[in-house]
Design a protein around this motif. Structure first.
Motif, PDB file in Angstrom:
ATOM      1  N   TRP A 330      56.617  32.373  37.908  1.00  0.00           N
ATOM      2  CA  TRP A 330      56.664  30.949  37.085  1.00  0.00           C
ATOM      3  C   TRP A 330      55.769  29.938  37.862  1.00  0.00           C
ATOM      4  N   ASN A 334      56.311  25.929  31.134  1.00  0.00           N
ATOM      5  CA  ASN A 334      56.700  27.020  30.303  1.00  0.00           C
ATOM      6  C   ASN A 334      55.631  28.086  30.541  1.00  0.00           C
ATOM      7  N   GLU A 335      55.128  28.193  31.496  1.00  0.00           N
ATOM      8  CA  GLU A 335      53.754  29.196  31.928  1.00  0.00           C
ATOM      9  C   GLU A 335      54.205  30.037  33.147  1.00  0.00           C
ATOM     10  N   ILE A 345      47.097  33.711  32.918  1.00  0.00           N
ATOM     11  CA  ILE A 345      48.267  32.845  32.475  1.00  0.00           C
ATOM     12  C   ILE A 345      48.859  32.927  31.205  1.00  0.00           C
ATOM     13  N   SER A 346      50.102  33.029  31.072  1.00  0.00           N
ATOM     14  CA  SER A 346      50.764  33.296  29.712  1.00  0.00           C
ATOM     15  C   SER A 346      51.832  32.050  29.562  1.00  0.00           C
ATOM     16  N   SER A 347      52.211  32.028  28.250  1.00  0.00           N
ATOM     17  CA  SER A 347      53.003  30.705  27.964  1.00  0.00           C
ATOM     18  C   SER A 347      54.172  31.163  26.964  1.00  0.00           C
ATOM     19  N   SER A 352      51.270  27.167  22.281  1.00  0.00           N
ATOM     20  CA  SER A 352      50.128  27.308  23.280  1.00  0.00           C
ATOM     21  C   SER A 352      49.358  28.266  23.045  1.00  0.00           C
ATOM     22  N   ASN A 354      48.005  30.287  24.980  1.00  0.00           N
ATOM     23  CA  ASN A 354      48.313  31.117  25.795  1.00  0.00           C
ATOM     24  C   ASN A 354      49.750  31.850  25.325  1.00  0.00           C
TER      25      ASN A 354
END
Length: 387
Positions: A330, A334-335, A345-347, A352, A354
């Motif tokens: 984390w 929120n990513e 990087i994901s969200s 987003s 991502n």
């Protein structure tokens, strides 16, 4: 004669039945000890069988083996002990080793075509358990058991490793670089990556003279390295440093078994982030999930802090246990950052660019290992100072 023969048959049948019960009793006891001493075969060996009144196989759980044999003796079970105790006696005093190349590939079996199990950086101390045709079964500081080619390590006695431990060290800090034969950079001695450990030999203007664990000598730029004590003093799992380290690896390709800048799998990535910031954590996601404090299982992202580890996989059902197959870290807002295909990087924010619906749908839980007591987490200082 016929009468004697007719009596012999039931006696033999009784003896056979007793032997079967005897075998089952020993096998059950073997399994009891295995579940206690080596529930995870990735970090402990208890490969013991009982055949024809003989105990066979091998183990590195020497104290446990002693207790097991004592219990057999107490029960007056007769046996021949042919269990090989590791480290194997053929190694002599060479039961320790250091990695001598920038990144050693450590495999599931003693051959180059075997699955890559993990990696170890230059200067990583290893326990050596046995040898097979130029390959050595070793245990890494995080407890992982796997095979490394002799060309990538320097075998040592415990005394020689202790001598190495007390010598001054240098840590390479740039993501990638080289050790040169001289400050003019005329010829390369070895490549190096972030986290590699070398022995400090002296200074030469803007270069440090160093030696590799196998005795090769060379030079690295002072700006690309730090003396060990300075490096350790500046390691921290504060949010800024964790995020900075992780983002430096953005785009690094996914590599099954990888735990270095040359390639990382998901747990190898989180392990590398923490190592470069002073913590040694377990190798695999299914091991990392058992460390620290659980902080979320219900997607309450406001409960998460930078550095928390998010785990993904298959939820438990009536027929199956929970299966952890992926992990990320984390980074706030929120990513999370993780290695899937590449470091990315994901969200969890649907708005987003991502947004990662795939990982959202297989989210399991979040664990916090920062500032938490955990048996499977040690400091790099403990590792390198042989504490």
């Amino acid at each position: 004669m016929k009468k004697s023969y007719s009596l012999l048959i039931p006696l033999l049948s009784l003896a056979f039945a007793c032997q079967q019960n005897h075998d089952k009793e020993v096998q059950d006891l073997i399994e009891t000890y295995r579940s206690e001493l080596a529930p995870d075969k990735r970090v402990a060996l208890w490969n013991i069988q009982f055949e024809n009144d003989s105990l066979k196989g091998e183990t590195d759980q020497i104290a446990g083996l002693g207790n097991f044999l004592a219990e057999l003796n107490q029960q007056e079970i007769k046996y021949v002990n042919a269990v090989n105790q590791l480290p194997d006696e053929s190694l002599g005093d060479n039961t320790k080793a250091l990695v001598t190349i920038s990144v050693a590939n450590i495999r599931s079996n003693p051959k180059h075509s075997a699955e890559l199990a993990t990696q170890a950086l230059m200067g990583t101390p290893l326990n050596v358990l046995k040898e097979s045709d130029g390959w050595f079964l070793v245990q890494t500081p995080d407890g992982y058991l796997s095979w490394v080619d002799r060309a990538g390590i320097q075998l040592m006695s415990p005394e020689e490793l202790e001598e190495w431990h007390v010598r001054p060290k240098v840590v390479y800090t740039k993501l990638t670089g080289h050790v040169w034969t001289n400050p003019a950079q005329e010829e390369m001695v070895s490549d190096v990556v972030a986290g590699d450990i070398l022995t400090f030999e002296g200074e030469n203007h803007n270069y440090l003279e160093v030696s590799l664990p196998d005795g090769r000598k060379g030079y690295i730029p002072s700006s690309e390295s730090m003396l060990m004590e300075n490096w350790l003093a500046t390691r921290s799992t504060n949010p800024d440093q964790l995020i900075s380290t992780a983002k430096q690896m953005l785009g690094v390709p996914y590599l099954w078994g990888g735990t270095s800048i040359k390639g990382v799998d998901c747990s190898g990535f989180t392990k590398t982030i923490y190592y470069l910031n002073g913590q040694v954590i377990p190798r695999d996601a299914s091991q990392q999930v058992h460390e620290g404090e659980e902080v979320d299982t219900d997607k309450n992202w406001e409960n998460l802090e930078v550095g928390d580890l998010l785990f993904f996989g298959e939820k438990a059902t009536e027929d199956k246990k929970e299966r952890v197959v992926h992990v990320g870290m984390w980074i706030g807002n929120n990513e999370f950052i993780h290695s899937r295909g590449r470091v990315r990087i994901s969200s969890f924010d649907p708005n987003s660019p991502n947004f990662d619906e795939y990982e959202l749908n297989r989210y399991l839980r979040t664990k916090r290992i920062i500032n938490q007591k955990s048996d499977g987490v040690i400091s790099v200082s403990e590792l390198l100072n042989n504490e």
